[in-house]
Design a protein around this motif. Structure first.
Motif, PDB file in Angstrom:
ATOM      1  N   SER A  33     -28.496  -5.269 108.980  1.00 49.64           N
ATOM      2  CA  SER A  33     -27.749  -5.730 107.802  1.00 49.64           C
ATOM      3  C   SER A  33     -27.232  -4.577 106.950  1.00 49.64           C
ATOM      4  O   SER A  33     -26.293  -4.756 106.175  1.00 49.64           O
ATOM      5  CB  SER A  33     -28.602  -6.663 106.939  1.00 49.64           C
ATOM      6  OG  SER A  33     -29.572  -5.941 106.196  1.00 49.64           O
ATOM      7  N   ARG A  34     -27.822  -3.404 107.078  1.00 42.84           N
ATOM      8  CA  ARG A  34     -27.341  -2.246 106.318  1.00 42.84           C
ATOM      9  C   ARG A  34     -25.958  -1.823 106.791  1.00 42.84           C
ATOM     10  O   ARG A  34     -25.161  -1.316 106.017  1.00 42.84           O
ATOM     11  CB  ARG A  34     -28.291  -1.047 106.444  1.00 42.84           C
ATOM     12  CG  ARG A  34     -29.719  -1.245 105.963  1.00 42.84           C
ATOM     13  CD  ARG A  34     -29.867  -1.656 104.502  1.00 42.84           C
ATOM     14  NE  ARG A  34     -29.587  -3.075 104.347  1.00 42.84           N
ATOM     15  CZ  ARG A  34     -28.986  -3.637 103.310  1.00 42.84           C
ATOM     16  NH1 ARG A  34     -28.594  -2.943 102.302  1.00 42.84           N
ATOM     17  NH2 ARG A  34     -28.774  -4.925 103.267  1.00 42.84           N
ATOM     18  N   CYS A  77     -31.503  -7.530  98.918  1.00 40.19           N
ATOM     19  CA  CYS A  77     -30.466  -6.533  99.232  1.00 40.19           C
ATOM     20  C   CYS A  77     -29.084  -6.867  98.697  1.00 40.19           C
ATOM     21  O   CYS A  77     -28.113  -6.238  99.076  1.00 40.19           O
ATOM     22  CB  CYS A  77     -30.384  -6.347 100.746  1.00 40.19           C
ATOM     23  SG  CYS A  77     -31.923  -5.705 101.420  1.00 40.19           S
ATOM     24  N   ARG A  78     -28.979  -7.840  97.848  1.00 46.54           N
ATOM     25  CA  ARG A  78     -27.658  -8.174  97.285  1.00 46.54           C
ATOM     26  C   ARG A  78     -27.226  -7.155  96.289  1.00 46.54           C
ATOM     27  O   ARG A  78     -27.983  -6.646  95.519  1.00 46.54           O
ATOM     28  CB  ARG A  78     -27.710  -9.541  96.648  1.00 46.54           C
ATOM     29  CG  ARG A  78     -27.184 -10.565  97.628  1.00 46.54           C
ATOM     30  CD  ARG A  78     -26.667 -11.738  96.877  1.00 46.54           C
ATOM     31  NE  ARG A  78     -25.628 -12.294  97.716  1.00 46.54           N
ATOM     32  CZ  ARG A  78     -25.298 -13.545  97.694  1.00 46.54           C
ATOM     33  NH1 ARG A  78     -25.883 -14.366  96.895  1.00 46.54           N
ATOM     34  NH2 ARG A  78     -24.341 -13.992  98.462  1.00 46.54           N
ATOM     35  N   VAL A 130     -34.095 -11.184 103.140  1.00 47.96           N
ATOM     36  CA  VAL A 130     -33.381  -9.896 103.135  1.00 47.96           C
ATOM     37  C   VAL A 130     -32.209  -9.978 102.158  1.00 47.96           C
ATOM     38  O   VAL A 130     -31.985  -9.048 101.380  1.00 47.96           O
ATOM     39  CB  VAL A 130     -32.933  -9.508 104.571  1.00 47.96           C
ATOM     40  CG1 VAL A 130     -31.951  -8.346 104.536  1.00 47.96           C
ATOM     41  CG2 VAL A 130     -34.157  -9.159 105.422  1.00 47.96           C
ATOM     42  N   ARG A 131     -31.482 -11.077 102.162  1.00 45.22           N
ATOM     43  CA  ARG A 131     -30.363 -11.235 101.205  1.00 45.22           C
ATOM     44  C   ARG A 131     -30.871 -11.150  99.773  1.00 45.22           C
ATOM     45  O   ARG A 131     -30.262 -10.498  98.916  1.00 45.22           O
ATOM     46  CB  ARG A 131     -29.634 -12.552 101.426  1.00 45.22           C
ATOM     47  CG  ARG A 131     -28.507 -12.752 100.413  1.00 45.22           C
ATOM     48  CD  ARG A 131     -27.744 -14.004 100.627  1.00 45.22           C
ATOM     49  NE  ARG A 131     -28.539 -15.163 100.231  1.00 45.22           N
ATOM     50  CZ  ARG A 131     -28.102 -16.411 100.300  1.00 45.22           C
ATOM     51  NH1 ARG A 131     -26.898 -16.665 100.767  1.00 45.22           N
ATOM     52  NH2 ARG A 131     -28.878 -17.399  99.915  1.00 45.22           N
ATOM     53  N   ALA A 170     -25.804 -15.403 105.089  1.00 46.31           N
ATOM     54  CA  ALA A 170     -27.208 -15.392 105.506  1.00 46.31           C
ATOM     55  C   ALA A 170     -27.630 -16.670 106.232  1.00 46.31           C
ATOM     56  O   ALA A 170     -28.458 -16.605 107.147  1.00 46.31           O
ATOM     57  CB  ALA A 170     -28.116 -15.144 104.303  1.00 46.31           C
ATOM     58  N   ILE A 193     -25.663 -10.336 105.254  1.00 45.36           N
ATOM     59  CA  ILE A 193     -26.088 -10.623 103.883  1.00 45.36           C
ATOM     60  C   ILE A 193     -25.178 -11.685 103.266  1.00 45.36           C
ATOM     61  O   ILE A 193     -25.646 -12.633 102.644  1.00 45.36           O
ATOM     62  CB  ILE A 193     -26.066  -9.337 103.018  1.00 45.36           C
ATOM     63  CG1 ILE A 193     -26.970  -8.256 103.621  1.00 45.36           C
ATOM     64  CG2 ILE A 193     -26.421  -9.639 101.570  1.00 45.36           C
ATOM     65  CD1 ILE A 193     -28.423  -8.636 103.715  1.00 45.36           C
ATOM     66  N   GLU A 194     -23.891 -11.538 103.462  1.00 42.57           N
ATOM     67  CA  GLU A 194     -22.913 -12.444 102.854  1.00 42.57           C
ATOM     68  C   GLU A 194     -22.981 -13.856 103.430  1.00 42.57           C
ATOM     69  O   GLU A 194     -22.685 -14.829 102.744  1.00 42.57           O
ATOM     70  CB  GLU A 194     -21.503 -11.876 103.021  1.00 42.57           C
ATOM     71  CG  GLU A 194     -21.294 -10.589 102.247  1.00 42.57           C
ATOM     72  CD  GLU A 194     -20.034  -9.843 102.661  1.00 42.57           C
ATOM     73  OE1 GLU A 194     -19.297 -10.323 103.552  1.00 42.57           O
ATOM     74  OE2 GLU A 194     -19.794  -8.762 102.102  1.00 42.57           O
ATOM     75  N   PRO A 245     -30.802  -1.482  97.813  1.00 47.22           N
ATOM     76  CA  PRO A 245     -31.666  -2.458  98.464  1.00 47.22           C
ATOM     77  C   PRO A 245     -33.118  -1.993  98.460  1.00 47.22           C
ATOM     78  O   PRO A 245     -33.404  -0.809  98.520  1.00 47.22           O
ATOM     79  CB  PRO A 245     -31.120  -2.530  99.893  1.00 47.22           C
ATOM     80  CG  PRO A 245     -30.381  -1.266 100.092  1.00 47.22           C
ATOM     81  CD  PRO A 245     -29.880  -0.842  98.747  1.00 47.22           C
ATOM     82  N   GLN A 296     -22.574  -6.023 106.722  1.00 47.41           N
ATOM     83  CA  GLN A 296     -22.734  -6.785 105.487  1.00 47.41           C
ATOM     84  C   GLN A 296     -22.579  -8.288 105.699  1.00 47.41           C
ATOM     85  O   GLN A 296     -23.074  -9.081 104.915  1.00 47.41           O
ATOM     86  CB  GLN A 296     -21.734  -6.272 104.439  1.00 47.41           C
ATOM     87  CG  GLN A 296     -22.090  -6.608 103.028  1.00 47.41           C
ATOM     88  CD  GLN A 296     -23.431  -6.025 102.569  1.00 47.41           C
ATOM     89  OE1 GLN A 296     -23.902  -5.028 103.056  1.00 47.41           O
ATOM     90  NE2 GLN A 296     -24.037  -6.707 101.616  1.00 47.41           N
TER      91      GLN A 296
END
Length: 158
Positions: A89-90, A157-158, A153-154, A99, A96-97, A11, A93
Motif C-alpha cells: 500500500s505504500r 495510513c490516511r 491499514v487505511r 480499501a 488505501i483509497e 503513516p 495508494q
C-alpha cells in the motif's frame, strides 16, 4: 508531538501492521473454531493441525504445546499478511483509497496463496479438495482477513 505518531501525516506502520494482524488473526481463528467446530473438530486439534505445517503428523502427539505452536504460527501468518498489505500500500495508494474492494480481493488472494502454495509446501496433512470448504474458506478470508487488514491499514495510513 503525539507518541503514537512519528510526525503529522506520516503513516504509522508498526501500529497498522500490529492492529491489522491482531484483528485479522483473532477473527480468522474464531471463524475457524466456529466452522470446524460445527463439523466436530475441537479447537486444540485445529490448532495442532496448524502446527502440523511445521511438525507433520507428530503434531497430534504434542498436546497443549503443539496447540500453542499452532496458534503462534497462525498469528505469524496474520501479521505477515498485514505486513505485506501495508508494504504494498505504500507504493500503490489504490489499496488505501479503495480499501473495501482491495481488502475483499486481498482476502481471496491470501486464501489461494495459503491453500495452493503454503500448505502444499508444508508438512500439514493434505485433504482432498472440497468445493464447499473452498467457498467457506474464501468467504472467511474476505471478511476475517482481507477486509480487516485493508480497513485497519487505511485507518492508520490516511
Amino acid at each position: 508531538m503525539n507518541t503514537t505518531e512519528s510526525s503529522v501525516g506520516k503513516p504509522r506502520g508498526f501500529q497498522a501492521i500490529f492492529w491489522a494482524g491482531l484483528i485479522a488473526g483473532s477473527l480468522d481463528i474464531t471463524a475457524a473454531f466456529i466452522v470446524y467446530g460445527y463439523f466436530g473438530l475441537r479447537p486444540m486439534r485445529l490448532l495442532q493441525g496448524i502446527a502440523g505445517g511445521v511438525l507433520g503428523s507428530r503434531t497430534f502427539e504434542g498436546g497443549i504445546a503443539t496447540a500453542a505452536l499452532g496458534l503462534s504460527c497462525h498469528f505469524v501468518i496474520a501479521f505477515s499478511a498485514a505486513g505485506v498489505y501495508f508494504a504494498v500500500s505504500r507504493g500503490w495508494q489504490f489499496l488505501i483509497e479503495h480499501a473495501i474492494a482491495s481488502g475483499a480481493l486481498y482476502g481471496v488472494a491470501v486464501y489461494f496463496f495459503m491453500n495452493r502454495i503454503v500448505v502444499p509446501l508444508s508438512r500439514a496433512t493434505k485433504y482432498p479438495f472440497s468445493f464447499r470448504m473452498m467457498v467457506i474458506g474464501v468467504v472467511i478470508h474476505i471478511f476475517c482477513i482481507g477486509l480487516p487488514i485493508a480497513l485497519t491499514v487505511r485507518r492508520f495510513c490516511r
